[in-house]
Write a protein that holds these residues in place. Structure first.
Motif, PDB file in Angstrom:
ATOM      1  N   THR A   1       0.842  -1.046   0.009  1.00 28.78           N
ATOM      2  CA  THR A   1       0.029   0.077   0.029  1.00 28.78           C
ATOM      3  C   THR A   1       0.951   1.299   0.031  1.00 28.78           C
ATOM      4  N   LEU A   2       0.686   2.151  -0.992  1.00 32.71           N
ATOM      5  CA  LEU A   2       1.707   3.402  -1.083  1.00 32.71           C
ATOM      6  C   LEU A   2       0.633   4.533  -0.879  1.00 32.71           C
ATOM      7  N   ARG A   3       1.536   5.499   0.012  1.00 38.11           N
ATOM      8  CA  ARG A   3       0.788   6.601   0.423  1.00 38.11           C
ATOM      9  C   ARG A   3       1.746   7.784   0.173  1.00 38.11           C
ATOM     10  N   GLU A   4       1.403   8.728  -0.887  1.00 36.30           N
ATOM     11  CA  GLU A   4       2.209   9.919  -1.165  1.00 36.30           C
ATOM     12  C   GLU A   4       2.064  10.965  -0.094  1.00 36.30           C
ATOM     13  N   MET A   5       3.207  11.226   0.709  1.00 34.48           N
ATOM     14  CA  MET A   5       2.903  12.212   1.982  1.00 34.48           C
ATOM     15  C   MET A   5       4.023  12.948   1.962  1.00 34.48           C
ATOM     16  N   THR A   6       3.953  14.238   3.072  1.00 36.01           N
ATOM     17  CA  THR A   6       5.051  14.838   3.146  1.00 36.01           C
ATOM     18  C   THR A   6       5.963  14.228   3.940  1.00 36.01           C
ATOM     19  N   THR A   7       7.230  14.802   4.358  1.00 36.89           N
ATOM     20  CA  THR A   7       8.018  13.913   5.268  1.00 36.89           C
ATOM     21  C   THR A   7       7.386  14.167   6.659  1.00 36.89           C
ATOM     22  N   GLU A   8       6.660  15.230   6.894  1.00 39.35           N
ATOM     23  CA  GLU A   8       6.491  15.595   8.410  1.00 39.35           C
ATOM     24  C   GLU A   8       5.122  14.689   8.410  1.00 39.35           C
ATOM     25  N   GLN A   9       4.448  14.467   7.521  1.00 35.25           N
ATOM     26  CA  GLN A   9       3.182  13.393   7.554  1.00 35.25           C
ATOM     27  C   GLN A   9       3.775  12.001   7.903  1.00 35.25           C
ATOM     28  N   GLN A  10       4.693  11.686   7.192  1.00 36.99           N
ATOM     29  CA  GLN A  10       5.432  10.345   7.246  1.00 36.99           C
ATOM     30  C   GLN A  10       5.924  10.093   8.685  1.00 36.99           C
ATOM     31  N   LEU A  11       6.721  11.201   9.041  1.00 33.83           N
ATOM     32  CA  LEU A  11       7.344  10.923  10.605  1.00 33.83           C
ATOM     33  C   LEU A  11       6.009  10.825  11.496  1.00 33.83           C
ATOM     34  N   GLU A  12       4.810  11.515  11.393  1.00 31.39           N
ATOM     35  CA  GLU A  12       3.951  11.269  12.316  1.00 31.39           C
ATOM     36  C   GLU A  12       3.097   9.722  12.187  1.00 31.39           C
ATOM     37  N   ALA A  13       2.965   9.515  10.859  1.00 26.00           N
ATOM     38  CA  ALA A  13       2.459   8.136  10.645  1.00 26.00           C
ATOM     39  C   ALA A  13       3.513   7.167  11.280  1.00 26.00           C
ATOM     40  N   LEU A  14       4.707   7.318  11.096  1.00 28.50           N
ATOM     41  CA  LEU A  14       5.558   6.211  11.847  1.00 28.50           C
ATOM     42  C   LEU A  14       5.600   6.154  13.125  1.00 28.50           C
ATOM     43  N   TYR A  15       5.502   7.213  13.882  1.00 24.97           N
ATOM     44  CA  TYR A  15       5.201   7.221  15.234  1.00 24.97           C
ATOM     45  C   TYR A  15       3.937   6.620  15.579  1.00 24.97           C
ATOM     46  N   GLU A  16       3.111   6.999  14.776  1.00 26.59           N
ATOM     47  CA  GLU A  16       1.832   6.287  14.999  1.00 26.59           C
ATOM     48  C   GLU A  16       1.305   4.825  14.809  1.00 26.59           C
ATOM     49  N   LYS A  17       2.403   4.251  13.796  1.00 22.29           N
ATOM     50  CA  LYS A  17       2.396   3.113  13.261  1.00 22.29           C
ATOM     51  C   LYS A  17       1.215   2.839  12.389  1.00 22.29           C
ATOM     52  N   HIS A  18       1.139   4.035  11.485  1.00 18.92           N
ATOM     53  CA  HIS A  18       0.235   3.943  10.397  1.00 18.92           C
ATOM     54  C   HIS A  18       0.986   3.405   9.155  1.00 18.92           C
ATOM     55  N   ILE A  19       2.283   3.514   9.099  1.00 19.34           N
ATOM     56  CA  ILE A  19       3.149   2.997   8.137  1.00 19.34           C
ATOM     57  C   ILE A  19       4.163   2.264   8.703  1.00 19.34           C
ATOM     58  N   HIS A  20       4.680   1.444   7.692  1.00 22.47           N
ATOM     59  CA  HIS A  20       5.876   0.603   8.033  1.00 22.47           C
ATOM     60  C   HIS A  20       7.182   1.184   7.627  1.00 22.47           C
ATOM     61  N   ILE A  21       7.184   1.889   6.394  1.00 25.09           N
ATOM     62  CA  ILE A  21       8.313   2.419   5.918  1.00 25.09           C
ATOM     63  C   ILE A  21       8.004   3.841   5.354  1.00 25.09           C
ATOM     64  N   GLY A  22       9.167   4.617   5.391  1.00 30.85           N
ATOM     65  CA  GLY A  22       8.815   5.978   4.924  1.00 30.85           C
ATOM     66  C   GLY A  22       9.863   6.584   4.114  1.00 30.85           C
ATOM     67  N   PHE A  23       9.810   7.044   3.156  1.00 32.92           N
ATOM     68  CA  PHE A  23      10.933   7.739   2.319  1.00 32.92           C
ATOM     69  C   PHE A  23      10.930   9.106   2.684  1.00 32.92           C
TER      70      PHE A  23
ATOM     71  N   TRP B   1      12.158   3.791   9.319  1.00 36.15           N
ATOM     72  CA  TRP B   1      11.396   2.917   9.925  1.00 36.15           C
ATOM     73  C   TRP B   1      11.392   2.854  11.488  1.00 36.15           C
ATOM     74  N   ARG B   2      10.466   2.065  12.077  1.00 37.05           N
ATOM     75  CA  ARG B   2      10.765   1.973  13.657  1.00 37.05           C
ATOM     76  C   ARG B   2      11.802   1.206  14.053  1.00 37.05           C
ATOM     77  N   GLN B   3      12.212   1.726  15.351  1.00 36.96           N
ATOM     78  CA  GLN B   3      13.258   0.861  15.843  1.00 36.96           C
ATOM     79  C   GLN B   3      12.928  -0.479  16.331  1.00 36.96           C
ATOM     80  N   ASP B   4      11.499  -0.315  16.701  1.00 38.76           N
ATOM     81  CA  ASP B   4      11.160  -1.815  17.410  1.00 38.76           C
ATOM     82  C   ASP B   4      10.289  -2.779  16.476  1.00 38.76           C
ATOM     83  N   GLU B   5      10.671  -2.348  15.015  1.00 38.24           N
ATOM     84  CA  GLU B   5       9.938  -3.194  13.852  1.00 38.24           C
ATOM     85  C   GLU B   5      10.482  -4.588  14.064  1.00 38.24           C
ATOM     86  N   LYS B   6       9.876  -5.456  13.821  1.00 36.11           N
ATOM     87  CA  LYS B   6      10.348  -6.726  14.048  1.00 36.11           C
ATOM     88  C   LYS B   6       9.769  -7.563  12.745  1.00 36.11           C
TER      89      LYS B   6
END
Length: 298
Positions: A121-143, A270-275
């Motif tokens: 699932t691909l989501r075009e987002m700004t950097t700040e939006q991706q960072l928030e999504a990573l913190y909230e576990k809404h995405i697995h990977i961010g560019f 990515w998240r540090q706790d991602e397994k």
């Protein structure tokens, strides 16, 4: 329900002979007969009509045979999918990205060819939006356009590029092979809002400021393609990562800047706790693509 008894039942139902079924199961016939009787007692129905000469399924047995086969097929499928998921070969991966750079496209193509059972699932987002999504576990990977290495997030460089000016095709400066920054000092500029990418925004502004140019921002837009489209209308000029040149838009010209531009890094985060094994496989592919790109530019 004991799956083993279900397998015994299917074998007897296929053979309609306890002795032949026992041979196929590599067991003695009396224990097999005993297991079938236990199954019938558990269900509270007769599954077979037995005589000295023949064995045949009852109506209840026919229904149970159909359901048993479906159950075992589903069980085998579930076991296989579970094993694939554990190996990172099946699952879901949600990826955020700022724009479609070569590294992103190449990594996606290579990953899909290797792991076709992983749903992307691909989501075009700004950097700040991706960072928030990573913190909230809404995405697995961010560019993303900023480095992230803290207790929660990790990142690695996956692409390096330079800056390009974007001008309307009828702009007087398009005839020059390279454009000195001083010549665009008074130009109206189109840029993205700072709060959507403060690190990248400050890098651009700092670069121009070092060369004595203060940007006259007259219009803001979120996505790089939107910025290019606005340049095509003649609203102003802009500066974008060189990878945006792959977006072919009539009405604009991409030009090199005469002064040396800073390196614009793209990071995979990515998240540090991602397994997840799927995430690890994707990161491995990104590293491979980045390593190949580095060799190509040597």
């Amino acid at each position: 329900m004991d799956i083993r008894k279900m397998r015994y039942f299917i074998m007897v139902a296929e053979e309609l002979n306890f002795s032949r079924a026992a041979e196929r199961l590599r067991m003695a016939q009396p224990p097999l007969s005993q297991e079938i009787r236990k199954l019938e007692e558990e269900l509270g129905v007769k599954l077979f009509h037995r005589t000295k000469r023949m064995v045949e399924l009852t109506d209840a047995g026919k229904i149970f045979l159909k359901g048993s086969r479906q159950t075992l097929l589903q069980l085998e499928k579930t076991i296989k999918e579970t094993q694939l998921a554990a190996e990172g070969r099946k699952g879901n991966l949600i990826i955020g990205f700022v724009d479609s750079t070569e590294i992103v496209i190449e990594a996606l193509n290579k990953f899909r060819s290797r792991f076709p059972k992983v749903h992307l699932t691909l989501r075009e987002m700004t950097t700040e939006q991706q960072l928030e999504a990573l913190y909230e576990k809404h995405i697995h990977i961010g560019f993303i356009r900023s480095e992230q290495n803290n207790e929660t997030l990790a990142s690695e460089i996956c692409f390096e590029e330079s800056l390009r000016l974007v001008l309307p095709q009828d702009h007087p400066l398009v005839s020059l092979p390279e454009i000195p920054l001083q010549l665009i000092m008074d130009e109206p500029f189109i840029l993205f809002p700072r709060h959507l990418g403060p690190n990248f925004y400050d890098l651009i502004n700092g670069y121009f400021w070092e060369h004595g140019v203060s940007l006259n921002v007259v219009q803001e837009a979120i996505q790089m393609q939107t910025i290019v489209n606005l340049v095509a209308t003649g609203m102003g000029v802009s500066v974008v990562p060189s990878s945006v040149e792959s977006y072919i838009r009539p009405g604009v010209i991409y030009k090199k800047i005469k002064e040396t531009t800073p390196k614009i890094n793209l990071y995979v985060g990515w998240r540090q706790d991602e397994k997840s094994a799927v995430v690890n496989h994707f990161l491995k592919v990104v590293r491979e693509v980045y390593a190949i790109s580095q060799l190509d530019h040597q």
